[in-house]
Design an enzyme around this catalytic site. Structure first.
Site, PDB file in Angstrom:
ATOM      1  N   TYR A 306       0.934  -1.001   0.073  1.00 55.89           N
ATOM      2  CA  TYR A 306      -0.121   0.014   0.019  1.00 55.89           C
ATOM      3  C   TYR A 306       0.700   1.214  -0.069  1.00 55.89           C
ATOM      4  O   TYR A 306       1.717   1.363   0.812  1.00 55.89           O
ATOM      5  CB  TYR A 306      -1.015   0.180   1.215  1.00 55.89           C
ATOM      6  CG  TYR A 306      -2.101   1.068   1.293  1.00 55.89           C
ATOM      7  CD1 TYR A 306      -2.276   2.093   0.198  1.00 55.89           C
ATOM      8  CD2 TYR A 306      -2.452   1.382   2.719  1.00 55.89           C
ATOM      9  CE1 TYR A 306      -3.250   2.690   0.293  1.00 55.89           C
ATOM     10  CE2 TYR A 306      -3.335   2.445   2.715  1.00 55.89           C
ATOM     11  CZ  TYR A 306      -3.791   3.273   1.752  1.00 55.89           C
ATOM     12  OH  TYR A 306      -4.612   4.162   1.536  1.00 55.89           O
ATOM     13  N   CYS A 307       0.789   2.369  -0.987  1.00 58.85           N
ATOM     14  CA  CYS A 307       1.238   3.317  -0.918  1.00 58.85           C
ATOM     15  C   CYS A 307       2.665   3.317  -1.091  1.00 58.85           C
ATOM     16  O   CYS A 307       3.097   2.419  -2.187  1.00 58.85           O
ATOM     17  CB  CYS A 307       0.989   4.265   0.192  1.00 58.85           C
ATOM     18  SG  CYS A 307       1.551   6.018   0.342  1.00 58.85           S
ATOM     19  N   LEU A 308       3.509   3.810  -0.262  1.00 56.81           N
ATOM     20  CA  LEU A 308       5.099   3.773  -0.478  1.00 56.81           C
ATOM     21  C   LEU A 308       5.441   2.256  -0.011  1.00 56.81           C
ATOM     22  O   LEU A 308       6.580   1.646  -0.551  1.00 56.81           O
ATOM     23  CB  LEU A 308       5.877   4.630   0.381  1.00 56.81           C
ATOM     24  CG  LEU A 308       5.864   5.920  -0.186  1.00 56.81           C
ATOM     25  CD1 LEU A 308       6.359   6.747   0.970  1.00 56.81           C
ATOM     26  CD2 LEU A 308       6.818   6.051  -1.553  1.00 56.81           C
ATOM     27  N   PHE A 334      -1.637  -1.013  -4.005  1.00 56.26           N
ATOM     28  CA  PHE A 334      -2.645  -0.229  -3.778  1.00 56.26           C
ATOM     29  C   PHE A 334      -2.012   1.153  -3.811  1.00 56.26           C
ATOM     30  O   PHE A 334      -1.136   1.740  -2.861  1.00 56.26           O
ATOM     31  CB  PHE A 334      -3.376  -0.549  -2.151  1.00 56.26           C
ATOM     32  CG  PHE A 334      -4.063  -1.772  -2.232  1.00 56.26           C
ATOM     33  CD1 PHE A 334      -4.501  -2.413  -3.141  1.00 56.26           C
ATOM     34  CD2 PHE A 334      -4.012  -2.410  -0.826  1.00 56.26           C
ATOM     35  CE1 PHE A 334      -5.162  -3.664  -3.271  1.00 56.26           C
ATOM     36  CE2 PHE A 334      -4.273  -3.627  -0.751  1.00 56.26           C
ATOM     37  CZ  PHE A 334      -5.035  -4.286  -1.613  1.00 56.26           C
TER      38      PHE A 334
END
Length: 573
Positions: A306-308, A334
């Protein structure tokens, strides 16, 4: 260009001065916007045609405003405004003189938006900075922000005899006290990790200096044979993916028969200042994979980032592919960027001038404070996250109750100095990962080495990882990609359990060797499906998760149970 090595008294002096300057300016560069202003003003002065266009636009807007004001004065029914704006959609804003005030403001915003783009010779970054900072200054002057020019505030004041201001003053004093004492926002006391947040049952089965690994207890008689490893971003607490019963993605996965492991990052302090990206790869993903393999031996793993955390997972998977390690069966990302050439408005805060302040400050403190990152996100969405909230709380006297997502957002984390500098320079500033220059373990990695199937999720209104930037993985990687674009933003678009209203998504698969489809073309030709995207992902995983088997035990000899979920690192402040 990298930050200079501190190896002389003069360089230490410069570092200390930059750190002091960062404290005065709340870590915002004053040089960067000054350079942008000089670039824009100089080139605009050399563009007589553009100045004539802007003068004509100002004249046109003035004529439209005068006509609108006249029609509003003479007509019993408010006419349609020339430039409708959602910020002024309420019925009180449609009557004279407030409709004229808000249209004058909206037209001024539109004029400056036009004036700061399309000027010959202006550097793109400088033009974007000019547009951003003019919006910030204009937002402060919005008629909605002043009690005597906001009709909704005036009506509330007349109705309540000014009690809204008393409530607002009380809330303002409370907020100032909380800010001064570094206390969490009002309402967060209703939420607690382990009580009504992050409550999915599980055990901590691995712990090192950087992360705890949680294995979640099975909730079905049989499970898919191949486990999932969830890698959250290190700039947030992991439990956004285990938010609360009914809105927990991890809970949903376990209920659908998946064996789920999740990394919970440590909230670093000054003693972790030298932890870098390679440490997050080794102590984070590599150690987590070893523990997962100990609990579920002989099975490939489905990585979820998710994200970074998704960016980090992509780097790890590329390094493993480079080295012939095939333990990842698939990747799910994501709202995760892998190409940072167009990072959206967050890129406004990333240039050499800005990084020099951050790095100087982090060298002294050892980490980036959570409120510094939160402040940048607030400015990206200043109306939604700042001004409308101030008006609602302090002028209207309405303090909305916090929900679980807002409570999670207030539970922020710090970032080690070295790691934060690494990813800002190598990813955001230099785009090393997409261009094949990123070094993992001292050797370059390439996303083109990734061959496993991928499920990629972008969100329509993401200000942190714009979906068109997330989509760029299509031309970096030859693998099969199932791309999903969902309604919502960076957080609310991902936390999208089935049954919530007003949700939709688009989804399409790009097979290996299929011709590239540009993002806008993809958007226009991909049909909309109503509802949550979670079931579509569950179906995708089910076809790749292996046969149903008896659930594995919690922990193993090489990964013994160390305590109950959600563990201890997530509680650190």
């Amino acid at each position: 260009m990298s930050s200079p090595e501190i190896d002389s008294p003069s360089q230490r002096l410069d570092q200390h001065f930059h750190a002091m300057l960062a404290r005065w300016t709340r870590s915002l560069s004053v040089v960067s916007p000054a350079l942008a202003l000089a670039d824009w003003a100089a080139h605009l002065s050399l563009s007589p045609g553009r100045r004539l266009e802007l003068a004509a636009l100002a004249q046109q807007q003035a004529a439209e405003l005068v006509a609108y004001a006249r029609d509003s004065w003479q007509s019993a029914d408010p006419p349609r405004p020339p430039l409708p704006d959602r910020r002024f959609a309420g019925p009180d804003w449609q009557h004279w003189p407030f409709n004229v005030m808000q249209q004058a403001f909206v037209m001024q915003e539109a004029w400056w938006a036009e004036a700061t783009r399309g000027v010959w010779g202006v550097d793109r970054h400088h033009g974007e900075l000019m547009g951003f900072w003019t919006r910030q200054w204009l937002d402060m002057a919005s008629p909605a922000n002043l009690p005597w020019t906001n009709p909704e505030v005036l009506r509330r004041t007349a109705t309540e005899g000014g009690m809204n201001f008393l409530r607002g003053a009380r809330d303002w004093v409370d907020d100032v006290q909380r800010l001064a004492t570094s206390a969490p926002p009002a309402g967060t006391e209703e939420f607690a990790v382990g009580r009504n947040l992050a409550t999915t049952a599980g055990k901590v089965v691995w712990r090192n200096a950087l992360m705890e690994l949680i294995q979640y207890a099975p909730q079905t008689p049989t499970v898919h044979a191949e486990p999932l490893l969830v890698v959250p971003a290190w700039i947030m607490k992991y439990y956004i993916l285990d938010l609360a019963p009914g809105s927990s993605l991890i809970e949903h996965l376990v209920q659908q028969g998946h064996t789920v492991f999740a990394i919970s990052w440590k909230n670093p302090g000054a003693e972790q200042r030298e932890l870098g990206m390679d440490d997050y790869l080794q102590l984070g993903i590599a150690d987590a994979l070893r523990a997962v393999n100990a609990v579920v031996p002989g099975r490939p793993v489905h990585g979820v980032g998710y994200c970074l955390g998704g960016t980090l997972l992509s780097i790890a998977a590329a390094a493993m592919a480079r080295d012939g390690d095939e333990r990842f069966a698939s990747l799910t990302l994501f709202a995760a960027q892998t190409d940072f050439s167009e990072p959206g408005e967050l890129g406004l805060f990333i240039d050499e001038s800005q990084l020099s302040l951050l790095e100087a400050q982090m060298q002294q403190r050892g980490y980036l404070r959570a409120d510094q990152m939160a402040g940048a996100f607030q400015m990206l969405r200043s109306y939604d996250l700042l001004w409308s909230r101030l008006v609602q709380e302090y002028l209207l006297g309405e303090r909305p109750a916090l929900n679980a997502l807002m409570a999670w957002n207030a539970d922020a984390t710090r970032m080690p100095a070295r790691m934060h500098g690494d990813y800002l320079r190598q990813l955001f500033l230099h785009n090393d990962l997409a261009e094949g220059r990123y070094l993992a373990g001292g050797r370059a990695v390439a996303l083109s080495d990734l061959q496993m199937p991928m499920f990629i999720v972008g969100t329509e209104t993401d200000h942190v990882a714009p979906w068109r930037s997330v989509y760029k993985l299509h031309h970096l990687c030859p693998a099969e990609i199932r791309f999903v674009l969902t309604s919502g933003g960076h957080n609310a678009g991902i936390v999208s359990p089935p049954g919530q209203g007003h949700r939709h998504y688009r989804a399409a698969t790009a097979a290996p060797g299929q011709p590239y489809v540009a993002p806008q073309d993809w958007f226009e030709r991909t049909p909309v499906t109503e509802g949550s995207w979670w079931p579509a992902w569950i179906d995708w995983l089910a076809g790749r998760g292996g046969p149903r088997v008896k659930p594995p035990r919690l922990g193993a000899k090489a990964a013994p149970v160390l305590g109950d979920a959600p563990g201890t690192y997530v509680l650190e402040r």
